[in-house]
Motif scaffolding. Structure first.
Motif, PDB file in Angstrom:
ATOM      1  N   MET A   1       0.840  -1.197   0.000  1.00 57.79           N
ATOM      2  CA  MET A   1       0.000   0.000   0.000  1.00 57.79           C
ATOM      3  C   MET A   1       0.878   1.251   0.000  1.00 57.79           C
ATOM      4  O   MET A   1       1.821   1.351   0.770  1.00 57.79           O
ATOM      5  CB  MET A   1      -0.879  -0.001   1.252  1.00 57.79           C
ATOM      6  N   ASN A   2       0.585   2.186  -0.901  1.00 59.23           N
ATOM      7  CA  ASN A   2       1.312   3.455  -0.912  1.00 59.23           C
ATOM      8  C   ASN A   2       0.815   4.350   0.215  1.00 59.23           C
ATOM      9  O   ASN A   2      -0.394   4.576   0.338  1.00 59.23           O
ATOM     10  CB  ASN A   2       1.107   4.170  -2.253  1.00 59.23           C
ATOM     11  N   THR A   3       1.752   4.848   1.011  1.00 62.68           N
ATOM     12  CA  THR A   3       1.377   5.649   2.180  1.00 62.68           C
ATOM     13  C   THR A   3       2.216   6.917   2.252  1.00 62.68           C
ATOM     14  O   THR A   3       3.447   6.867   2.126  1.00 62.68           O
ATOM     15  CB  THR A   3       1.593   4.836   3.471  1.00 62.68           C
ATOM     16  N   LEU A   4       1.543   8.038   2.468  1.00 62.46           N
ATOM     17  CA  LEU A   4       2.223   9.311   2.698  1.00 62.46           C
ATOM     18  C   LEU A   4       2.316   9.526   4.195  1.00 62.46           C
ATOM     19  O   LEU A   4       1.306   9.509   4.899  1.00 62.46           O
ATOM     20  CB  LEU A   4       1.439  10.452   2.046  1.00 62.46           C
ATOM     21  N   LYS A   5       3.538   9.741   4.682  1.00 65.63           N
ATOM     22  CA  LYS A   5       3.747   9.895   6.125  1.00 65.63           C
ATOM     23  C   LYS A   5       3.786  11.372   6.505  1.00 65.63           C
ATOM     24  O   LYS A   5       4.513  12.156   5.898  1.00 65.63           O
ATOM     25  CB  LYS A   5       5.042   9.196   6.552  1.00 65.63           C
ATOM     26  N   ILE A   6       3.018  11.707   7.537  1.00 68.91           N
ATOM     27  CA  ILE A   6       2.899  13.094   7.984  1.00 68.91           C
ATOM     28  C   ILE A   6       3.287  13.228   9.449  1.00 68.91           C
ATOM     29  O   ILE A   6       2.922  12.381  10.267  1.00 68.91           O
ATOM     30  CB  ILE A   6       1.437  13.592   7.829  1.00 68.91           C
ATOM     31  N   LEU A   7       3.989  14.296   9.776  1.00 66.94           N
ATOM     32  CA  LEU A   7       4.153  14.744  11.156  1.00 66.94           C
ATOM     33  C   LEU A   7       3.438  16.085  11.249  1.00 66.94           C
ATOM     34  O   LEU A   7       3.732  16.998  10.469  1.00 66.94           O
ATOM     35  CB  LEU A   7       5.633  14.913  11.509  1.00 66.94           C
ATOM     36  N   SER A   8       2.499  16.203  12.173  1.00 72.21           N
ATOM     37  CA  SER A   8       1.666  17.412  12.188  1.00 72.21           C
ATOM     38  C   SER A   8       1.283  17.832  13.595  1.00 72.21           C
ATOM     39  O   SER A   8       1.084  17.001  14.481  1.00 72.21           O
ATOM     40  CB  SER A   8       0.386  17.157  11.375  1.00 72.21           C
ATOM     41  N   GLY A   9       1.134  19.138  13.766  1.00 71.17           N
ATOM     42  CA  GLY A   9       0.496  19.646  14.969  1.00 71.17           C
ATOM     43  C   GLY A   9      -0.945  19.155  15.004  1.00 71.17           C
ATOM     44  O   GLY A   9      -1.573  18.939  13.957  1.00 71.17           O
ATOM     45  N   GLY A  10      -1.468  18.979  16.204  1.00 70.86           N
ATOM     46  CA  GLY A  10      -2.830  18.472  16.348  1.00 70.86           C
ATOM     47  C   GLY A  10      -3.872  19.365  15.697  1.00 70.86           C
ATOM     48  O   GLY A  10      -4.951  18.895  15.317  1.00 70.86           O
ATOM     49  N   ALA A  11      -3.553  20.644  15.534  1.00 74.78           N
ATOM     50  CA  ALA A  11      -4.521  21.588  14.968  1.00 74.78           C
ATOM     51  C   ALA A  11      -5.000  21.176  13.589  1.00 74.78           C
ATOM     52  O   ALA A  11      -6.119  21.503  13.191  1.00 74.78           O
ATOM     53  CB  ALA A  11      -3.910  22.985  14.905  1.00 74.78           C
ATOM     54  N   ALA A  12      -4.169  20.471  12.826  1.00 70.45           N
ATOM     55  CA  ALA A  12      -4.528  20.137  11.441  1.00 70.45           C
ATOM     56  C   ALA A  12      -5.142  18.750  11.289  1.00 70.45           C
ATOM     57  O   ALA A  12      -5.512  18.358  10.171  1.00 70.45           O
ATOM     58  CB  ALA A  12      -3.287  20.243  10.553  1.00 70.45           C
ATOM     59  N   GLN A  13      -5.295  18.013  12.383  1.00 70.79           N
ATOM     60  CA  GLN A  13      -5.738  16.616  12.266  1.00 70.79           C
ATOM     61  C   GLN A  13      -7.121  16.482  11.620  1.00 70.79           C
ATOM     62  O   GLN A  13      -7.330  15.656  10.745  1.00 70.79           O
ATOM     63  CB  GLN A  13      -5.738  15.943  13.640  1.00 70.79           C
ATOM     64  N   GLY A  14      -8.062  17.325  12.052  1.00 69.30           N
ATOM     65  CA  GLY A  14      -9.409  17.239  11.501  1.00 69.30           C
ATOM     66  C   GLY A  14      -9.442  17.541  10.018  1.00 69.30           C
ATOM     67  O   GLY A  14     -10.105  16.847   9.237  1.00 69.30           O
ATOM     68  N   LEU A  15      -8.705  18.572   9.593  1.00 76.60           N
ATOM     69  CA  LEU A  15      -8.681  18.953   8.181  1.00 76.60           C
ATOM     70  C   LEU A  15      -8.034  17.867   7.337  1.00 76.60           C
ATOM     71  O   LEU A  15      -8.576  17.488   6.281  1.00 76.60           O
ATOM     72  CB  LEU A  15      -7.934  20.282   8.009  1.00 76.60           C
ATOM     73  N   VAL A  16      -6.889  17.350   7.778  1.00 73.71           N
ATOM     74  CA  VAL A  16      -6.216  16.278   7.034  1.00 73.71           C
ATOM     75  C   VAL A  16      -7.140  15.065   6.901  1.00 73.71           C
ATOM     76  O   VAL A  16      -7.295  14.505   5.812  1.00 73.71           O
ATOM     77  CB  VAL A  16      -4.889  15.877   7.714  1.00 73.71           C
ATOM     78  N   GLY A  17      -7.795  14.702   7.999  1.00 78.93           N
ATOM     79  CA  GLY A  17      -8.710  13.557   7.963  1.00 78.93           C
ATOM     80  C   GLY A  17      -9.849  13.755   6.982  1.00 78.93           C
ATOM     81  O   GLY A  17     -10.249  12.825   6.274  1.00 78.93           O
ATOM     82  N   SER A  18     -10.352  14.990   6.902  1.00 80.51           N
ATOM     83  CA  SER A  18     -11.494  15.262   6.021  1.00 80.51           C
ATOM     84  C   SER A  18     -11.105  15.206   4.549  1.00 80.51           C
ATOM     85  O   SER A  18     -11.973  15.077   3.677  1.00 80.51           O
ATOM     86  CB  SER A  18     -12.097  16.638   6.350  1.00 80.51           C
ATOM     87  N   LEU A  19      -9.804  15.303   4.259  1.00 80.72           N
ATOM     88  CA  LEU A  19      -9.345  15.289   2.862  1.00 80.72           C
ATOM     89  C   LEU A  19      -8.736  13.949   2.446  1.00 80.72           C
ATOM     90  O   LEU A  19      -8.329  13.786   1.295  1.00 80.72           O
ATOM     91  CB  LEU A  19      -8.306  16.398   2.659  1.00 80.72           C
ATOM     92  N   ALA A  20      -8.678  12.993   3.379  1.00 81.36           N
ATOM     93  CA  ALA A  20      -7.983  11.726   3.105  1.00 81.36           C
ATOM     94  C   ALA A  20      -8.580  10.974   1.922  1.00 81.36           C
ATOM     95  O   ALA A  20      -7.842  10.434   1.080  1.00 81.36           O
ATOM     96  CB  ALA A  20      -7.986  10.854   4.354  1.00 81.36           C
ATOM     97  N   LEU A  21      -9.904  10.942   1.820  1.00 83.23           N
ATOM     98  CA  LEU A  21     -10.536  10.211   0.715  1.00 83.23           C
ATOM     99  C   LEU A  21     -10.275  10.890  -0.623  1.00 83.23           C
ATOM    100  O   LEU A  21      -9.986  10.221  -1.628  1.00 83.23           O
ATOM    101  CB  LEU A  21     -12.045  10.077   0.957  1.00 83.23           C
ATOM    102  N   ASP A  22     -10.360  12.224  -0.646  1.00 84.17           N
ATOM    103  CA  ASP A  22     -10.056  12.966  -1.877  1.00 84.17           C
ATOM    104  C   ASP A  22      -8.614  12.728  -2.302  1.00 84.17           C
ATOM    105  O   ASP A  22      -8.319  12.552  -3.493  1.00 84.17           O
ATOM    106  CB  ASP A  22     -10.266  14.475  -1.676  1.00 84.17           C
TER     107      ASP A  22
END
Length: 234
Positions: free
Chosen positions: A1-22
């Motif tokens: 499985m191709n996976t993009l690895k992210i290190l992020s402040g918690g502030a962006a977690q909701g936004l990143v999650g909402s765009l995962a399918l796109d």
């Protein structure tokens, strides 16, 4: 499985999650994110944790670019995030218009849920505000400190305290079930932090990291950013 690895402040977690399918539809890549206090995420990058994309405060990302850990030319602002108050859903809203209201509200609370007061953006700010209001010692034993804002908000939601309150970034409040955003901190105590994204210098998938930055910052995602709690952006 191709996976993009992210290190992020918690502030962006909701936004990143909402765009995962796109993002998956566009690139075929899943997103594997570590989200937490920005200072801890920066240190993980410095210690060699594999990462393609990093999302942190603008100041911290600029510092990592100077350290040659982020590709400076890829840095892009996602938007501003306010530090705000939270209550359990169903509890009365905190009516805080000025510093005196905030002092009274915090003194009346029997548990104050916050993220890491030494490594997270909001936690450091809360600690400073308590000093500024002159109540740091008085409320010290009521502070409930957790590694990041998302954990602090989940614990607030589950709290059995009579009058608990939380303080972290608005994005972390919005993305947590059973807690309600109760307004930004008042004038003189407020904090709005710019979050930015950049491709890690050692990225295994730099093009896909750029693709996700384009998705996070694009004009088409303006409403999504607003819903996630970013008060401004592109």
């Amino acid at each position: 499985m191709n996976t993009l690895k992210i290190l992020s402040g918690g502030a962006a977690q909701g936004l990143v999650g909402s765009l995962a399918l796109d993002f998956k539809a566009q690139t075929g890549f899943e997103i594997a994110g570590e989200f937490g206090a920005v200072g801890i995420m920066a240190d993980r990058l410095r210690k060699g944790t594999p990462s393609d994309l990093v999302i942190l405060t603008a100041a911290l990302l600029a510092r990592l670019a100077e350290e040659k850990l982020i590709v400076a030319a890829t840095i892009a602002d996602i938007g501003l995030v306010e530090t705000a108050l939270a209550v359990r859903t169903g509890d009365p809203q905190a009516n805080v218009k000025d510093a005196d209201d905030l002092r009274r509200t915090l003194l009346e609370s029997d548990a104050i849920f916050v993220p890491d007061t030494k490594a997270s953006t909001a936690g450091i700010h809360v600690a400073n505000v308590l000093q500024q209001l002159g109540i740091a010692d008085e409320v010290a034993d009521r502070l409930r400190i957790f590694p990041n804002g998302a954990t602090a908000m989940r614990e607030l939601a589950a709290s059995k305290a009579q009058r608990p309150i939380g303080c972290t970034q608005s994005t972390e409040i919005i993305s947590t079930a059973a807690v309600t955003l109760s307004g930004a901190l008042p004038p003189g105590c407020e904090l709005a932090t710019t979050y930015t994204a950049g491709v890690a210098a050692a990225a295994a998938h730099p093009q896909q990291a750029r693709d996700l930055i384009a998705l996070l910052t694009g004009a088409g995602q303006q409403q999504q950013r607003r819903r996630a709690g970013f008060v401004s952006g592109h």
